[in-house]
Design an enzyme around this catalytic site. Structure first.
Site, PDB file in Angstrom:
ATOM      1  N   LYS A 160       0.869  -1.194   0.000  1.00  0.00           N
ATOM      2  CA  LYS A 160       0.000   0.000   0.000  1.00  0.00           C
ATOM      3  C   LYS A 160       0.900   1.237   0.000  1.00  0.00           C
ATOM      4  O   LYS A 160       1.773   1.376   0.861  1.00  0.00           O
ATOM      5  CB  LYS A 160      -0.904  -0.017   1.231  1.00  0.00           C
TER       6      LYS A 160
ATOM      7  N   THR B 133      -2.626  -5.841   0.526  1.00  0.00           N
ATOM      8  CA  THR B 133      -2.120  -4.474   0.723  1.00  0.00           C
ATOM      9  C   THR B 133      -2.954  -3.779   1.797  1.00  0.00           C
ATOM     10  O   THR B 133      -2.463  -2.919   2.520  1.00  0.00           O
ATOM     11  CB  THR B 133      -2.160  -3.649  -0.585  1.00  0.00           C
ATOM     12  N   ASP B 134      -4.206  -4.189   1.908  1.00  0.00           N
ATOM     13  CA  ASP B 134      -5.069  -3.609   2.943  1.00  0.00           C
ATOM     14  C   ASP B 134      -4.520  -3.906   4.338  1.00  0.00           C
ATOM     15  O   ASP B 134      -4.568  -3.062   5.230  1.00  0.00           O
ATOM     16  CB  ASP B 134      -6.486  -4.178   2.791  1.00  0.00           C
TER      17      ASP B 134
ATOM     18  N   PHE C  70      29.846  31.647 -12.883  1.00  0.00           N
ATOM     19  CA  PHE C  70      29.828  30.527 -13.846  1.00  0.00           C
ATOM     20  C   PHE C  70      30.449  31.025 -15.137  1.00  0.00           C
ATOM     21  O   PHE C  70      29.874  31.849 -15.838  1.00  0.00           O
ATOM     22  CB  PHE C  70      28.393  30.022 -14.069  1.00  0.00           C
TER      23      PHE C  70
ATOM     24  N   ARG D 244      26.529  35.996  -9.680  1.00  0.00           N
ATOM     25  CA  ARG D 244      25.150  35.600  -9.979  1.00  0.00           C
ATOM     26  C   ARG D 244      24.457  35.083  -8.718  1.00  0.00           C
ATOM     27  O   ARG D 244      25.100  34.823  -7.698  1.00  0.00           O
ATOM     28  CB  ARG D 244      25.121  34.517 -11.067  1.00  0.00           C
TER      29      ARG D 244
ATOM     30  N   GLN E  69      27.680  22.244  -9.502  1.00  0.00           N
ATOM     31  CA  GLN E  69      28.320  20.943  -9.314  1.00  0.00           C
ATOM     32  C   GLN E  69      29.340  21.017  -8.174  1.00  0.00           C
ATOM     33  O   GLN E  69      29.434  20.104  -7.347  1.00  0.00           O
ATOM     34  CB  GLN E  69      29.043  20.506 -10.606  1.00  0.00           C
TER      35      GLN E  69
ATOM     36  N   ASN F  80      18.966  23.729 -10.809  1.00  0.00           N
ATOM     37  CA  ASN F  80      19.516  25.085 -10.781  1.00  0.00           C
ATOM     38  C   ASN F  80      18.339  26.042 -11.001  1.00  0.00           C
ATOM     39  O   ASN F  80      17.813  26.137 -12.110  1.00  0.00           O
ATOM     40  CB  ASN F  80      20.565  25.230 -11.889  1.00  0.00           C
TER      41      ASN F  80
ATOM     42  N   HIS G 265      17.251  29.036 -11.902  1.00  0.00           N
ATOM     43  CA  HIS G 265      17.900  30.159 -12.571  1.00  0.00           C
ATOM     44  C   HIS G 265      17.266  31.495 -12.209  1.00  0.00           C
ATOM     45  O   HIS G 265      16.035  31.623 -12.174  1.00  0.00           O
ATOM     46  CB  HIS G 265      17.811  29.993 -14.096  1.00  0.00           C
TER      47      HIS G 265
HETATM   48  O1  LIG Z   1      26.310  25.883 -12.034  1.00  0.00           O
HETATM   49  C1  LIG Z   1      26.023  25.677 -13.228  1.00  0.00           C
HETATM   50  N1  LIG Z   1      26.383  24.496 -13.794  1.00  0.00           N
HETATM   51  C2  LIG Z   1      26.103  24.198 -15.099  1.00  0.00           C
HETATM   52  O2  LIG Z   1      26.456  23.098 -15.605  1.00  0.00           O
HETATM   53  C3  LIG Z   1      25.436  25.196 -15.849  1.00  0.00           C
HETATM   54  N2  LIG Z   1      25.007  25.242 -17.133  1.00  0.00           N
HETATM   55  C4  LIG Z   1      24.394  26.436 -17.309  1.00  0.00           C
HETATM   56  O3  LIG Z   1      23.854  26.821 -18.394  1.00  0.00           O
HETATM   57  N3  LIG Z   1      24.437  27.162 -16.156  1.00  0.00           N
HETATM   58  C5  LIG Z   1      25.084  26.414 -15.233  1.00  0.00           C
HETATM   59  N4  LIG Z   1      25.393  26.631 -13.929  1.00  0.00           N
END
Ligand SMILES: O=c1[nH]c(=O)c2[nH]c(=O)[nH]c2[nH]1
Length: 311
Positions: free
Chosen positions: A12, A57-58, A167, A184, A232, A258, A260
């Site tokens: 469940k 499952t009950d 970046f 950023r 990353q 991410n 954005h």
């Molecule tokens: O931290 C980031 N990693 C990426 O791999 C990536 N690719 C992207 O377009 N922006 C970012 N920013």
């Protein structure tokens, strides 16, 4: 027969169990979403429809609610361990149980100064709660009759650094339009699952609640304190922080969108919009970059499934 049965499991899903603990007038709440998946000697039910090996499952649903009453809910990990052991140890045909749990947390509502309804500790209502808008705690417990695997974790932990993120220096081809960025916003919604060394026998259990709180704190501080050249890099540093500080954890897996934030072009209105002056951003919803990865103690095995934390 030209076909055979492959991997299968049943149980469940999403049992929404809420337990109230009364301590006089002061109440406590545990709010869980528990999913049970059982597997074992289940060929017959698929091939012939014989249900002799099938615990309904009950029944698994009823067990979740009965265990909440009988044993209480100390932590999602502990509750999952009790349930997983019960299903495997009590029913011969069931060889493996996987219990997935989400925990939603509730905070006490602050009382108005000197309010008569207050008194649940320092200025808090005793039995009125507001759901925390923050992360969801997660756990997964798997028991195969011999060892227990416990994964702690969280999801929907949204964090943002308004600077200390760059970046640049990335690969470029004829489709690349992204500008290099030296200041950023870095924002993400962390989903993480971490695997405990503890496997069930002989060794004392970790303090699951303390371990959760500590791991969460390390994740947040590592996010805040990493000067980031990519999400990353931040992901890896968050993992390192947990593995280095929590000896009971061997592996941690992340899925981090991410989120954005694009600086808006305000030139058409004669306005400069530089990060250094405090800029205006457009918070984009989708698409989003999706950064995922596992960080391991050296020598440990990678066992957290890649899709466990994925959206
Ligand atoms: O931290 C980031 N990693 C990426 O791999 C990536 N690719 C992207 O377009 N922006 C970012 N920013």
């Amino acid at each position: 027969m030209p076909t055979i049965l492959g991997q299968n499991q049943y149980g469940k899903a999403e049992n929404r169990v809420v337990k109230v603990i009364r301590d006089g007038d002061t109440h406590h709440i545990k709010d869980l979403n528990v999913s049970v998946a059982l597997s074992g000697d289940m060929d017959d039910v698929h091939y012939s429809g014989s249900n002799t090996h099938v615990l309904p499952t009950d029944t698994t649903k009823n067990t979740v609610f009965a265990f909440a009453k009988e044993y209480g809910i100390e932590s999602p990990e502990q509750f999952g361990i009790e349930l997983a052991r019960h299903f495997v140890n009590s029913q011969e045909p069931i060889g493996r149980a996987r219990i997935r749990i989400e925990e939603y947390s509730w905070q006490r509502i602050p009382a108005s100064a000197g309010g008569a309804a207050s008194g649940g500790g320092a200025g808090e209502h005793r039995h009125s709660f507001v759901r925390e808008g923050q992360e969801i705690r997660t756990a997964q417990v798997t028991f195969d009759g011999e060892s227990v695997e416990v994964l702690g974790g969280l999801k929907e932990l949204t964090v943002l650094n308004s600077t200390d993120s760059e970046f640049w220096g990335f690969l470029k081809d004829k489709y690349t339009t992204l500008r290099e960025d030296y200041d950023r916003i870095l924002a993400t919604e962390v989903a993480a699952a971490w695997r405990y060394q503890w496997a069930g026998e002989g060794v004392p259990e970790p303090d699951w609640n303390e371990s959760y709180a500590e791991a969460r704190g390390h994740l947040l501080r590592a996010f805040a304190e990493t000067y980031s050249l990519s999400l990353q890099q931040t992901l890896y540093q968050m993992g390192v922080r947990v593995i280095e500080n929590r000896p009971e954890i061997d592996e941690i897996r992340f899925s981090m969108p991410n989120k954005h934030h694009f600086r808006v072009d305000l030139e058409p209105f004669g306005l400069k919009n530089e990060a250094a002056d405090g800029a205006v951003y457009y918070a984009a919803d989708r698409p989003y970059g999706l950064i995922e990865g596992t960080v391991l103690r050296d020598g440990a095995e990678a066992r957290i499934p890649v899709d466990l934390t994925a959206p």
